[in-house]
Design a protein around this motif. Structure first.
Motif, PDB file in Angstrom:
ATOM      1  N   MET A  50     -46.089  21.044  -9.553  1.00 52.02           N
ATOM      2  CA  MET A  50     -46.021  20.810  -8.101  1.00 52.02           C
ATOM      3  C   MET A  50     -47.206  19.951  -7.649  1.00 52.02           C
ATOM      4  O   MET A  50     -48.314  20.108  -8.153  1.00 52.02           O
ATOM      5  CB  MET A  50     -46.053  22.158  -7.385  1.00 52.02           C
ATOM      6  N   SER A  51     -46.942  19.092  -6.714  1.00 51.32           N
ATOM      7  CA  SER A  51     -48.018  18.174  -6.323  1.00 51.32           C
ATOM      8  C   SER A  51     -49.059  18.878  -5.459  1.00 51.32           C
ATOM      9  O   SER A  51     -48.786  19.918  -4.856  1.00 51.32           O
ATOM     10  CB  SER A  51     -47.421  16.991  -5.563  1.00 51.32           C
ATOM     11  N   LEU A  52     -50.242  18.307  -5.418  1.00 47.62           N
ATOM     12  CA  LEU A  52     -51.344  18.876  -4.639  1.00 47.62           C
ATOM     13  C   LEU A  52     -51.075  18.737  -3.146  1.00 47.62           C
ATOM     14  O   LEU A  52     -51.228  19.665  -2.370  1.00 47.62           O
ATOM     15  CB  LEU A  52     -52.630  18.150  -5.017  1.00 47.62           C
ATOM     16  N   LEU A  53     -50.647  17.530  -2.776  1.00 43.50           N
ATOM     17  CA  LEU A  53     -50.358  17.267  -1.360  1.00 43.50           C
ATOM     18  C   LEU A  53     -48.939  16.750  -1.242  1.00 43.50           C
ATOM     19  O   LEU A  53     -48.527  15.859  -1.994  1.00 43.50           O
ATOM     20  CB  LEU A  53     -51.329  16.221  -0.812  1.00 43.50           C
ATOM     21  N   VAL A  58     -47.176   6.321  13.736  1.00 44.93           N
ATOM     22  CA  VAL A  58     -46.784   6.651  12.361  1.00 44.93           C
ATOM     23  C   VAL A  58     -45.359   7.178  12.422  1.00 44.93           C
ATOM     24  O   VAL A  58     -45.034   8.014  13.265  1.00 44.93           O
ATOM     25  CB  VAL A  58     -47.722   7.721  11.761  1.00 44.93           C
ATOM     26  N   ASN A  59     -44.492   6.647  11.561  1.00 42.90           N
ATOM     27  CA  ASN A  59     -43.081   6.970  11.670  1.00 42.90           C
ATOM     28  C   ASN A  59     -42.507   7.414  10.328  1.00 42.90           C
ATOM     29  O   ASN A  59     -42.369   6.621   9.405  1.00 42.90           O
ATOM     30  CB  ASN A  59     -42.327   5.734  12.189  1.00 42.90           C
ATOM     31  N   HIS A  60     -42.188   8.707  10.231  1.00 44.92           N
ATOM     32  CA  HIS A  60     -41.537   9.255   9.030  1.00 44.92           C
ATOM     33  C   HIS A  60     -42.209   8.832   7.741  1.00 44.92           C
ATOM     34  O   HIS A  60     -41.575   8.270   6.856  1.00 44.92           O
ATOM     35  CB  HIS A  60     -40.055   8.868   9.011  1.00 44.92           C
ATOM     36  N   VAL A  61     -43.477   9.112   7.662  1.00 42.91           N
ATOM     37  CA  VAL A  61     -44.220   8.780   6.443  1.00 42.91           C
ATOM     38  C   VAL A  61     -44.143   9.945   5.459  1.00 42.91           C
ATOM     39  O   VAL A  61     -44.347  11.097   5.832  1.00 42.91           O
ATOM     40  CB  VAL A  61     -45.694   8.464   6.778  1.00 42.91           C
ATOM     41  N   SER A  62     -43.786   9.627   4.220  1.00 45.25           N
ATOM     42  CA  SER A  62     -43.724  10.653   3.177  1.00 45.25           C
ATOM     43  C   SER A  62     -44.459  10.146   1.938  1.00 45.25           C
ATOM     44  O   SER A  62     -44.320   8.982   1.572  1.00 45.25           O
ATOM     45  CB  SER A  62     -42.272  10.943   2.775  1.00 45.25           C
ATOM     46  N   PHE A  63     -45.273  11.003   1.362  1.00 45.77           N
ATOM     47  CA  PHE A  63     -45.807  10.709   0.023  1.00 45.77           C
ATOM     48  C   PHE A  63     -46.417  11.967  -0.576  1.00 45.77           C
ATOM     49  O   PHE A  63     -46.606  12.967   0.121  1.00 45.77           O
ATOM     50  CB  PHE A  63     -46.816   9.551   0.033  1.00 45.77           C
ATOM     51  N   ASP A  64     -46.667  11.914  -1.854  1.00 45.35           N
ATOM     52  CA  ASP A  64     -47.262  13.040  -2.565  1.00 45.35           C
ATOM     53  C   ASP A  64     -48.524  12.574  -3.265  1.00 45.35           C
ATOM     54  O   ASP A  64     -48.643  11.398  -3.607  1.00 45.35           O
ATOM     55  CB  ASP A  64     -46.300  13.599  -3.625  1.00 45.35           C
ATOM     56  N   VAL A  65     -49.454  13.486  -3.444  1.00 46.67           N
ATOM     57  CA  VAL A  65     -50.625  13.209  -4.267  1.00 46.67           C
ATOM     58  C   VAL A  65     -50.738  14.342  -5.275  1.00 46.67           C
ATOM     59  O   VAL A  65     -50.633  15.512  -4.910  1.00 46.67           O
ATOM     60  CB  VAL A  65     -51.914  13.133  -3.422  1.00 46.67           C
ATOM     61  N   ASN A  66     -50.938  13.999  -6.533  1.00 46.45           N
ATOM     62  CA  ASN A  66     -51.082  15.022  -7.565  1.00 46.45           C
ATOM     63  C   ASN A  66     -52.544  15.337  -7.802  1.00 46.45           C
ATOM     64  O   ASN A  66     -53.432  14.574  -7.427  1.00 46.45           O
ATOM     65  CB  ASN A  66     -50.430  14.557  -8.868  1.00 46.45           C
ATOM     66  N   ARG A  67     -52.768  16.483  -8.431  1.00 47.55           N
ATOM     67  CA  ARG A  67     -54.118  16.848  -8.844  1.00 47.55           C
ATOM     68  C   ARG A  67     -54.734  15.743  -9.685  1.00 47.55           C
ATOM     69  O   ARG A  67     -54.098  15.236 -10.609  1.00 47.55           O
ATOM     70  CB  ARG A  67     -54.040  18.103  -9.704  1.00 47.55           C
ATOM     71  N   GLY A  68     -55.945  15.353  -9.383  1.00 52.59           N
ATOM     72  CA  GLY A  68     -56.636  14.374 -10.206  1.00 52.59           C
ATOM     73  C   GLY A  68     -56.090  12.959 -10.090  1.00 52.59           C
ATOM     74  O   GLY A  68     -56.468  12.082 -10.860  1.00 52.59           O
ATOM     75  N   GLU A  69     -55.210  12.741  -9.123  1.00 55.95           N
ATOM     76  CA  GLU A  69     -54.612  11.413  -8.992  1.00 55.95           C
ATOM     77  C   GLU A  69     -55.318  10.599  -7.910  1.00 55.95           C
ATOM     78  O   GLU A  69     -55.766  11.144  -6.903  1.00 55.95           O
ATOM     79  CB  GLU A  69     -53.141  11.550  -8.611  1.00 55.95           C
ATOM     80  N   ASN A  93     -66.683  21.291  -3.305  1.00 54.99           N
ATOM     81  CA  ASN A  93     -65.762  20.930  -4.384  1.00 54.99           C
ATOM     82  C   ASN A  93     -64.319  20.813  -3.914  1.00 54.99           C
ATOM     83  O   ASN A  93     -63.454  21.573  -4.345  1.00 54.99           O
ATOM     84  CB  ASN A  93     -65.825  21.965  -5.515  1.00 54.99           C
ATOM     85  N   PRO A  94     -64.031  19.873  -3.049  1.00 54.96           N
ATOM     86  CA  PRO A  94     -62.674  19.781  -2.510  1.00 54.96           C
ATOM     87  C   PRO A  94     -61.672  19.396  -3.603  1.00 54.96           C
ATOM     88  O   PRO A  94     -62.022  18.764  -4.586  1.00 54.96           O
ATOM     89  CB  PRO A  94     -62.797  18.663  -1.470  1.00 54.96           C
ATOM     90  N   LYS A  95     -60.429  19.805  -3.374  1.00 52.75           N
ATOM     91  CA  LYS A  95     -59.374  19.419  -4.319  1.00 52.75           C
ATOM     92  C   LYS A  95     -58.825  18.050  -3.961  1.00 52.75           C
ATOM     93  O   LYS A  95     -58.241  17.370  -4.804  1.00 52.75           O
ATOM     94  CB  LYS A  95     -58.252  20.452  -4.284  1.00 52.75           C
ATOM     95  N   LEU A  96     -58.995  17.687  -2.689  1.00 50.00           N
ATOM     96  CA  LEU A  96     -58.511  16.378  -2.248  1.00 50.00           C
ATOM     97  C   LEU A  96     -59.571  15.714  -1.373  1.00 50.00           C
ATOM     98  O   LEU A  96     -60.091  16.325  -0.451  1.00 50.00           O
ATOM     99  CB  LEU A  96     -57.216  16.545  -1.432  1.00 50.00           C
ATOM    100  N   LEU A  97     -59.876  14.475  -1.707  1.00 51.20           N
ATOM    101  CA  LEU A  97     -60.815  13.715  -0.891  1.00 51.20           C
ATOM    102  C   LEU A  97     -60.086  12.517  -0.310  1.00 51.20           C
ATOM    103  O   LEU A  97     -59.382  11.804  -1.026  1.00 51.20           O
ATOM    104  CB  LEU A  97     -62.008  13.250  -1.739  1.00 51.20           C
ATOM    105  N   GLY A 137     -58.034  15.111  -6.311  1.00 48.75           N
ATOM    106  CA  GLY A 137     -57.096  14.121  -5.839  1.00 48.75           C
ATOM    107  C   GLY A 137     -57.861  13.212  -4.895  1.00 48.75           C
ATOM    108  O   GLY A 137     -58.743  13.667  -4.177  1.00 48.75           O
ATOM    109  N   LEU A 138     -57.569  11.907  -4.916  1.00 51.74           N
ATOM    110  CA  LEU A 138     -58.299  10.984  -4.043  1.00 51.74           C
ATOM    111  C   LEU A 138     -57.313  10.052  -3.365  1.00 51.74           C
ATOM    112  O   LEU A 138     -56.517   9.385  -4.029  1.00 51.74           O
ATOM    113  CB  LEU A 138     -59.315  10.184  -4.863  1.00 51.74           C
TER     114      LEU A 138
END
Ligand SMILES: Nc1ncnc2c1ncn2[C@@H]1O[C@H](COP(=O)(O)OP(=O)(O)O)[C@@H](O)[C@H]1O
Ligand SMILES: [Mg+2]
Lengths: 336, 323
Positions: B1-4, B19-30, B167-171, B202-203
Motif C-alpha cells: 500500500m502506498s504511503l500517500l 486545483v481540480n481532481h488531482v490524484s496521485f500516490d507516493v510510496n515509501r522511500g519514493e 523523522n517524518p515518513k513524507l517530506l 517519501g519525498l
C-alpha cells in the motif's frame, strides 16, 4: 545604544525650549492675573495691587519674566506656587503618584482589553464578532471623555450604587502616604476595607481614561495581526502542527506587538491630556486637576513648571518605548 | 500500500478551481517530482494536503490517505498530530519562513517539544544533532542565532532540520532551491536527497528544474492549470513524453531554469480564473489542437508508462496519435 540615547537627547533640547515658550505665552495670554483672581469681586486698592504685582515679579516686562523662568529652570528651580507658597516641584511630586496610579491602571485596562479585542477581531476577521468589536472600538474612540465619564457615573454610581463618585478613597480612612500609590499604601496600612475602597474608587476613572487608548490599541493590534498572519513563518508554524492558539499567541502576536508598543507609547501623551479631564470629573487629586486649578487661579509658576514636567514625562516615556522596541525586535537590537 | 494516496483532490477559492481532481500516490522511500509552470496549483495542492488552506478556500477529495490513516475524515486535532511529525514541509522562501522574533534553537526545539515531548537538555542535544545532520557548521552558536543573521542557504538548512526533526515518513519540498544562488541550490538538493535515502522518506519534490528531476526523481507528475496532465516514471518521461505540455516543458529546458514563468515553445500563459477554456485546458496553446480538444475536457488516460490527460497522446516518436 548609548549613542542612540545621546542622539535622542539632542533633539529633546529644542523641544524643551519650544515647550517653555508655549507654556509661558499661553498662560499669559489668558486675561486676568493671580492678584486679580485672589481679590475676586472685592474692591481693589491700586497701591496694594501694584505692590503685590511687584512682589511676584509680574510688573516686569514679559521677556524678562520669561528669562527668569528660563534661567531658574536651568538651575533646576521651577519657582513656587503663588497660591500655596510651596515649591512647584514638591507639589508635583506630592500629586504625581495619584496621576501615575490612575494612568497605570487605565493603561493596564486599555492594554489587556485592547490586545484581546484586537486579537479576537483579527482571528475572526469578517465575522459578526469582528464587526462588533471594531464598531465598539470606534464608538469608544469617538466618545467625549466628559460625557462618557458622566454616563458611567450615572449608571454605576447613581443608579446601581456600585462605585463611589469621587476621590481616591472613602473619607473614613486616613491612610499615611508612604508610596503615594493608594493601592499599595492601603495594603501597607493594614486597615480593613481600605484596599477595597481604593480599588472601587479606581475602577470608573480607569475605564474612562483607558477607553480611547483601548480603542486605539485594539485597532492597531487587529491590523498588525492581520498583516502578520499572512506571513510565511505563520504557515511554517502551522505546518509544524501547532495549535491555532499557539500560532496566534506565540508566533503571530510577538511580531504583531512591535507597532502596538509604539502606539501604546504614543498614547501616554494622550493619556495625560485625558487625565486632566478625568481627574476633573472624578475630583481625583492628581496632576491634571492641579494644572486645571492652577490655570483658573492664574498660578503662573505652577502652570509653567507643571507643563514642563509633564512634557519631560512624555519625552522620557517615548524614549523608553524606543528602548523597549529594541528588546522585542532582535533585528533592531542587533542593528545598533 | 502506498504511503500517500490522494484521490480527486480539489481546492476552490470562490468560483475559481485552483486545483481540480488531482490524484496521485507516493510510496515509501519514493521521490515524486511535481513540475508545471507557476500558477498551475502545485503549492495549493500541497497546502491542502497539509490542511493549511483557510476559508474562504474549500478543499474536497474522494480520498486522502496517509500511512493507513484517513486524513479526509480526521479531526483537526488528529491531523495536527500527524502534520509536522510524519508529514513535514519546507518552502520556497526559507528566509521569510522562519519567525524573525525567535532564535533558530527555539524554533527547532518547539517541534521537538510538541511531537516528541523532548525538553531541556535532551531537546538541545537533538537540536544540535539535527543541525549537524543538515551540515550547519558551528551548530552550537547557530542555536542562539536569529533568522536575520542567516544566509538564504543557511535558513533553508534550518528549515530542513526543523522538517526532519521527528523523522517524518513524507517530506514535501516546495521549490526548496528556487530562491537560492545556483551554487547553493546544488548543495541543498544533494542534502535533501541524502537525507531522503538515509531516512527512507517519501519525498515530494516540486521544482522548475527538470535537470534535477532527471537526476533524482523516481516518478513525475506534471501539473497544468490545476490539473495533473501526465504521470510517468522518470527516464520514460524524458524519452517519451505523452502529453504535448510535457513535451513543451522538455524542449524548453534552459540550463538552470530559475522561475520558468513562461515557456519559450508555448505561446501564452497558464489560464487563470477568468480565461479557462471549456475543453482541454491546454487547447489555446497546444500546437496539435483538434476540434475535439476545444469542445471536450479529456480524462486521464492510461499510457504505456503512466497516465496522460490527452485525447491524442503522443507516440514514441513524439507525434500526436491523430496522425
Ligand atoms: N489563497 C488563495 N486565494 C485565491 N487564489 C489562490 C490562493 N492561493 C493560490 N491561489 C491561486 O491558485 C492558483 C495556483 O497557485 P499555486 O498553487 O501557488 O501555483 P504554483 O503551481 O505556482 O505553486 C494560482 O492561480 C493562484 O493565484
Ligand atoms: Mg508554488
Amino acid at each position: 545604544m548609548f549613542t542612540f540615547i545621546l542622539r535622542r537627547l539632542a533633539v529633546v533640547i529644542p523641544t524643551f525650549l519650544g515647550i517653555t515658550l508655549l507654556a509661558f505665552a499661553l498662560i499669559h495670554m489668558i486675561p486676568g492675573d493671580p492678584v486679580l483672581i485672589m481679590v475676586g469681586e472685592r474692591k481693589l486698592d491700586p497701591e496694594f495691587y501694584k505692590a503685590a504685582m511687584a512682589r511676584l515679579g509680574l510688573d516686569q516686562p514679559l521677556y524678562l519674566q520669561y528669562w527668569h523662568y528660563l534661567t531658574g529652570m536651568l538651575h533646576g528651580d521651577l519657582g513656587q506656587s503663588i497660591v500655596t507658597q510651596e515649591p512647584v516641584m514638591s507639589e508635583f511630586l506630592k500629586l504625581f503618584p495619584a496621576t501615575l496610579e490612575l494612568s497605570i491602571c487605565a493603561m493596564l485596562f486599555a492594554t489587556v482589553f485592547g490586545l484581546a479585542a484586537g486579537i479576537v477581531a483579527a482571528t475572526r476577521r469578517g465575522t459578526v464578532l469582528d464587526h462588533t468589536v471594531m464598531g465598539a472600538a470606534l464608538t469608544g474612540y469617538s466618545m467625549p471623555i466628559f460625557w462618557w465619564g458622566l454616563i458611567l457615573i450615572i449608571f454605576f454610581s447613581v443608579n446601581l450604587g456600585w462605585t463611589p463618585v469621587s476621590g481616591r478613597i472613602d473619607l473614613q480612612y486616613d491612610i499615611a502616604p508612604r508610596t503615594g500609590l493608594m493601592l499599595i499604601d492601603t495594603l501597607l496600612s493594614g486597615e480593613e476595607g481600605a484596599f477595597k475602597s481604593a480599588v472601587m474608587h479606581l475602577i470608573l476613572p480607569s475605564i474612562v481614561l483607558g477607553t480611547i487608548p483601548l480603542a486605539v490599541i485594539a485597532r492597531m493590534t487587529r491590523s498588525s495581526m492581520l498583516e502578520v498572519l499572512r506571513e510565511d513563518y505563520i504557515r511554517t508554524a502551522r505546518a509544524k502542527g501547532l495549535s491555532r492558539t499557539r500560532v496566534v499567541l506565540v508566533h503571530a502576536l510577538r511580531n504583531a506587538l512591535m507597532p502596538v508598543v509604539t502606539v501604546i507609547g504614543l498614547q501616554v501623551g494622550t493619556l495625560l491630556a485625558g487625565a486632566v479631564l478625568t481627574e476633573t470629573i472624578f475630583s481625583w487629586p492628581g496632576i491634571g486637576k492641579w494644572l486645571i486649578d492652577s490655570i483658573s487661579r492664574r498660578d503662573y509658576p505652577v502652570v509653567q513648571g507643571g507643563i514642563l514636567l509633564v512634557a519631560t514625562l512624555i519625552i522620557v516615556v517615548n524614549l523608553l518605548v524606543d528602548v523597549l522596541y529594541g528588546v522585542i525586535n532582535p533585528r533592531i537590537r542587533h542593528a545598533r | 500500500m502506498s504511503l500517500l494516496h490522494i484521490q480527486n483532490l480539489s481546492v476552490s477559492f470562490g468560483a475559481f478551481r485552483a486545483v481540480n481532481h488531482v490524484s496521485f500516490d507516493v510510496n515509501r522511500g519514493e521521490i515524486l517530482g511535481i513540475v508545471g509552470e507557476s500558477g498551475s496549483g502545485k503549492s495549493v495542492t500541497m497546502l491542502a494536503l497539509m490542511g493549511l488552506i483557510d476559508a474562504p478556500g474549500v478543499v474536497s477529495a474522494d480520498a486522502l490517505g496517509f500511512d493507513g490513516q484517513d486524513l479526509l475524515h480526521a479531526s483537526n486535532a488528529q491531523k495536527r498530530k500527524i502534520i509536522g511529525r510524519d508529514v513535514a514541509m519546507i518552502f520556497q522562501d526559507a528566509l521569510s519562513s522562519l519567525n524573525p522574533a525567535y532564535t533558530v534553537g527555539a524554533q527547532l526545539m518547539e517541534t521537538l517539544k510538541l511531537h516528541l515531548k523532548l525538553s531541556g537538555a535532551a531537546a538541545k542535544k537533538r537540536a544540535l544533532d539535527l543541525l549537524d545532520m543538515v551540515e550547519i557548521p558551528d551548530a552550537r552558536a547557530r542555536l542562539a542565532a536569529y533568522p536575520h543573521q542567516l544566509s538564504g542557504g543557511m535558513s533553508q538548512r534550518v528549515m530542513i532540520a526543523m522538517a526532519i526533526a521527528c523523522n517524518p515518513k513524507l517530506l514535501i519540498a516546495d521549490e526548496p532551491t528556487t530562491a537560492l544562488d545556483v551554487t547553493v541550490q546544488a548543495q541543498i538538493m544533494a542534502l535533501l536527497v541524502n537525507l531522503q535515502k538515509q531516512n527512507d522518506m517519501g519525498l515530494i519534490l516540486i521544482t522548475h528544474d527538470l535537470a534535477v528531476i532527471a537526476e533524482v526523481a523516481h516518478r513525475v507528475a506534471v501539473m497544468y492549470a490545476g490539473e495533473v496532465v501526465e504521470t510517468s516514471p522518470v527516464p520514460d518521461i524524458f524519452n517519451t513524453p505523452r502529453h504535448p505540455y510535457t513535451q513543451a516543458l522538455l524542449t524548453s529546458i534552459p540550463e538552470h531554469s530559475k522561475g520558468a514563468a513562461r515557456l519559450a515553445t508555448l505561446p501564452g500563459v497558464v489560464p487563470g480564473q477568468y480565461d479557462r477554456p471549456r475543453g482541454c485546458l491546454l487547447s489555446p496553446r497546444c500546437p496539435y489542437v483538434q476540434p475535439r480538444c476545444v469542445d471536450e475536457h479529456p480524462d486521464l488516460y492510461t499510457t504505456p508508462g503512466g497516465t496522460a490527460r490527452c485525447f491524442f497522446a503522443l507516440d514514441d516518436g513524439g507525434r500526436p496519435s491523430h496522425g
